[in-house]
Write a protein that holds these residues in place. Structure first.
Motif, PDB file in Angstrom:
ATOM      1  N   THR A  20       0.255   5.818  -0.745  1.00 26.14           N
ATOM      2  CA  THR A  20      -0.621   6.915  -1.151  1.00 26.14           C
ATOM      3  C   THR A  20       0.104   7.754  -2.184  1.00 26.14           C
ATOM      4  N   TYR A  21      -0.508   7.900  -3.356  1.00 21.46           N
ATOM      5  CA  TYR A  21       0.093   8.665  -4.447  1.00 21.46           C
ATOM      6  C   TYR A  21      -0.774   9.867  -4.793  1.00 21.46           C
ATOM      7  N   GLU A  22      -0.110  10.966  -5.144  1.00 19.24           N
ATOM      8  CA  GLU A  22      -0.798  12.196  -5.537  1.00 19.24           C
ATOM      9  C   GLU A  22      -1.025  12.178  -7.052  1.00 19.24           C
ATOM     10  N   TRP A  23      -1.994  11.383  -7.484  1.00 13.20           N
ATOM     11  CA  TRP A  23      -2.263  11.245  -8.917  1.00 13.20           C
ATOM     12  C   TRP A  23      -2.637  12.573  -9.556  1.00 13.20           C
ATOM     13  N   HIS A  69       8.026   8.570  -2.932  1.00 11.48           N
ATOM     14  CA  HIS A  69       6.912   8.077  -3.730  1.00 11.48           C
ATOM     15  C   HIS A  69       6.836   8.932  -4.995  1.00 11.48           C
ATOM     16  N   ASN A 125       0.832  -1.197   0.000  1.00 14.96           N
ATOM     17  CA  ASN A 125       0.000   0.000   0.000  1.00 14.96           C
ATOM     18  C   ASN A 125       0.872   1.254   0.000  1.00 14.96           C
TER      19      ASN A 125
END
Length: 271
Positions: free
Chosen positions: A39-42, A76, A37
């Protein structure tokens, strides 16, 4: 005797292989690692417009081709893949004498239509010098359109990353860290813009599309609190040194005046 020699050589080879010294016996990264897992800032990279059947990037002043979130011991990264003809995306770091593959994790690929797949659904393999991610191409044609994201290890206070594709970049440092003090901070190549957000995080931007970032990016950063401690300590030590020199000069003046009063420095050489 020959059989014993062959048996011994075979056992030695087996021990070496089991110890992982022969990289070609394990050329991949585990599915569990690829599917971790993260968290990405798409939204920080361009979105896609697929209304006409052909994916078109939707770029704004707020988007960048590559967005990197540095958290201290890891980073990331999100990459905007636009009409790419090379389906292999290579990730590496520079060693002492050669390049080394990076053990990436939490790999994701988001198609232009918004569908996201985990890393275990992609082909990922390592060679002696590179980690290779095989990107999915369009059904009609040999180009890749979408968004690639993965995580990688990073040194605290010293972020180094090769720019695996040309374009505009944005790197965000952990909260409270800065790069401007020359003794502790360094940004190579120099960023075009920088600002601090509401969460006290420094954003570094490379926005020149005519001269895209290439080669290696190096960012040395420090905790702002440490800067205040250093400058405060240096100021106190500097004041102490000035006070000490002033007191030493005062003592010399006192001794000189005392010698003159006692006649030692009268200048009489008639003796």
């Amino acid at each position: 005797m020959n059989r014993r020699l062959l048996l011994g050589a075979g056992l030695a080879l087996l021990l070496v292989a089991s110890a992982g010294c022969l990289g070609f016996f394990d050329d991949g990264i585990s599915d569990a690692r690829l599917d971790r897992n993260a968290t990405y800032e798409w939204e920080e990279v361009p979105n896609w417009d697929t209304t006409n059947g052909t994916p078109e990037p939707v770029e704004t002043d707020e988007t960048t081709d590559v967005y990197v979130n540095v958290t201290g011991g890891a980073y990331h990264a999100v990459y905007h893949i636009d009409n790419r003809t090379d389906e292999e995306f290579e990730v590496w770091t520079r060693g002492i004498s050669n390049d080394n593959p990076v053990d990436i994790s939490a790999l994701r690929f988001r198609y232009a239509n918004g569908t996201t797949v985990n890393g275990s659904e992609l082909r990922v393999y390592k060679t002696n010098y590179r980690t290779h991610v095989v990107l999915p191409t369009e059904e009609e044609g040999d180009t890749v359109n979408g968004t690639l994201a993965f995580s990688g290890p990073a040194e605290p206070k010293h972020f180094r990353m090769w720019n695996y594709m040309e374009g505009t970049y944005e790197v965000v440092l952990p909260a409270g860290f800065r790069t401007s003090f020359f003794l502790f901070g360094q940004v190579v190549p120099s960023a075009d813009n920088s600002y601090v957000d509401d969460d006290n995080r420094l954003h570094l931007e490379w926005t020149d599309e005519e001269s895209p970032v290439s080669g290696r990016m190096t960012i040395k950063y420090y905790l702002q609190r440490d800067y205040y401690i250093f400058t405060g300590t240096a100021t106190i030590l500097g004041l102490a040194a000035v006070f000490g020199l002033g007191y030493y000069w005062y003592q010399i003046r006192e001794l000189t005046e005392l010698r003159e009063e006692m006649g030692f420095d009268s200048g009489d050489d008639s003796g």
